[in-house]
Write an enzyme that holds these catalytic residues in place. Structure first.
Site, PDB file in Angstrom:
ATOM      1  N   GLU A  12     -14.410  -7.666 -33.879  1.00  0.00           N
ATOM      2  CA  GLU A  12     -14.512  -6.206 -34.077  1.00  0.00           C
ATOM      3  C   GLU A  12     -13.745  -5.736 -35.311  1.00  0.00           C
ATOM      4  OE1 GLU A  12     -15.384  -4.928 -29.441  1.00  0.00           O
ATOM      5  OE2 GLU A  12     -13.478  -4.320 -30.357  1.00  0.00           O
TER       6      GLU A  12
ATOM      7  N   ARG B 119      -7.878   7.806 -21.312  1.00  0.00           N
ATOM      8  CA  ARG B 119      -9.134   8.149 -20.621  1.00  0.00           C
ATOM      9  C   ARG B 119      -8.879   8.956 -19.353  1.00  0.00           C
ATOM     10  NH1 ARG B 119     -11.373   2.113 -21.483  1.00  0.00           N
ATOM     11  NH2 ARG B 119     -12.596   2.370 -23.384  1.00  0.00           N
TER      12      ARG B 119
ATOM     13  N   PHE C 147     -27.497   0.845 -20.123  1.00  0.00           N
ATOM     14  CA  PHE C 147     -26.919   1.982 -20.854  1.00  0.00           C
ATOM     15  C   PHE C 147     -26.906   1.770 -22.369  1.00  0.00           C
ATOM     16  CE2 PHE C 147     -23.318  -0.702 -19.362  1.00  0.00           C
ATOM     17  CZ  PHE C 147     -22.722  -1.018 -20.580  1.00  0.00           C
TER      18      PHE C 147
ATOM     19  N   THR D 167     -12.346   1.963 -18.137  1.00  0.00           N
ATOM     20  CA  THR D 167     -13.544   2.449 -18.849  1.00  0.00           C
ATOM     21  C   THR D 167     -14.061   3.753 -18.243  1.00  0.00           C
ATOM     22  OG1 THR D 167     -14.155   0.148 -19.270  1.00  0.00           O
ATOM     23  CG2 THR D 167     -15.889   1.790 -19.572  1.00  0.00           C
TER      24      THR D 167
ATOM     25  N   LYS E 153     -14.026   7.925 -30.333  1.00  0.00           N
ATOM     26  CA  LYS E 153     -15.483   8.077 -30.251  1.00  0.00           C
ATOM     27  C   LYS E 153     -15.905   9.523 -30.567  1.00  0.00           C
ATOM     28  CE  LYS E 153     -16.026   4.296 -26.956  1.00  0.00           C
ATOM     29  NZ  LYS E 153     -16.683   3.844 -25.717  1.00  0.00           N
TER      30      LYS E 153
ATOM     31  N   TYR F 100     -22.010  -3.397 -30.579  1.00  0.00           N
ATOM     32  CA  TYR F 100     -22.102  -3.511 -29.113  1.00  0.00           C
ATOM     33  C   TYR F 100     -23.151  -4.544 -28.673  1.00  0.00           C
ATOM     34  CZ  TYR F 100     -19.077   0.516 -28.032  1.00  0.00           C
ATOM     35  OH  TYR F 100     -18.013   1.371 -27.855  1.00  0.00           O
TER      36      TYR F 100
ATOM     37  N   ASN G 144     -16.162   8.279 -23.187  1.00  0.00           N
ATOM     38  CA  ASN G 144     -14.814   7.936 -22.699  1.00  0.00           C
ATOM     39  C   ASN G 144     -13.767   7.911 -23.813  1.00  0.00           C
ATOM     40  OD1 ASN G 144     -15.736   5.596 -23.845  1.00  0.00           O
ATOM     41  ND2 ASN G 144     -15.293   4.275 -22.101  1.00  0.00           N
TER      42      ASN G 144
ATOM     43  N   HIS H 129     -12.336   3.470 -27.700  1.00  0.00           N
ATOM     44  CA  HIS H 129     -12.713   2.070 -27.483  1.00  0.00           C
ATOM     45  C   HIS H 129     -11.529   1.200 -27.860  1.00  0.00           C
ATOM     46  CE1 HIS H 129     -14.902  -1.737 -27.671  1.00  0.00           C
ATOM     47  NE2 HIS H 129     -14.233  -1.954 -28.783  1.00  0.00           N
TER      48      HIS H 129
ATOM     49  N   ARG I 238      -5.023  -1.553 -24.217  1.00  0.00           N
ATOM     50  CA  ARG I 238      -5.919  -1.397 -23.060  1.00  0.00           C
ATOM     51  C   ARG I 238      -5.235  -0.604 -21.934  1.00  0.00           C
ATOM     52  NH1 ARG I 238     -10.478  -3.910 -22.671  1.00  0.00           N
ATOM     53  NH2 ARG I 238     -10.367  -4.313 -20.441  1.00  0.00           N
TER      54      ARG I 238
END
Ligand code: CMP
Length: 140
Positions: A127, A103, A58, A92, A10, A50, A113, A116, A86
């Site tokens: 995705e 993270r 948010f 998250t 990100k 998203y 964070n 993704h 993950r």
């Protein structure tokens, strides 16, 4: 089962020079990078990506954040890749993410964070195809 999953470094990760560190951790965990590119997302692209969060409080901030600078998009492949990536990312919210996860070690906040990752097989399919055409994914 060999799976593919979509990952993103990100804008906060890119601003802090963490592309190499994130990819190093991914390769170190034995996940294969089979597609990779850097992009500046438009607001429309971020909103579409998203869309499942569009009713969340948010959402607007998330779209602003995801378009605040370039992102690095990648596809990972490997046995059980979705869950393995993950685990590597951690929770998250970096406050809840364990030490040793991307993270937990590197992220700034629940929004910024750093990375993704797709949260399941259906999401991964959507995705990956959202950002990559079949010819951009290496099969070897
Ligand atoms: P990600 O895993 O990409 O999925 C949705 C993103 O929304 C999440 O990471 C965060 O960047 C962002 N976000 C911001 N606030 C929240 C929140 N309260 N809960 C979950 N995600 C949030």
């Amino acid at each position: 089962m060999v799976e593919r999953t979509l990952g993103i470094v990100k804008p906060d990760g890119i601003r802090r020079g963490l592309i190499g560190e994130v990819l190093r951790r991914i390769e170190g965990a034995g996940l294969k990078i089979v597609a990779l590119k850097m992009r500046q997302l438009t607001a429309g692209e971020a909103e579409g990506f998203y869309y499942v969060h569009k009713e969340k409080p948010f959402f607007k901030d998330l779209v602003n954040f995801m378009t605040s600078g370039p992102v690095v998009l990648f596809v990972l492949e490997g046995e059980n890749a979705i869950e393995r990536y993950r685990q590597l990312m951690g929770a998250t919210d970096p406050k809840k993410a364990e030490k040793g996860t991307i993270r937990g070690d590197l992220a700034e906040s629940i929004q910024c964070n750093t990375v993704h990752g797709s949260d399941g097989p259906e999401t991964a399919k959507f995705e990956i195809s959202y950002f990559f055409s079949q010819t951009e994914i290496i099969t070897r």
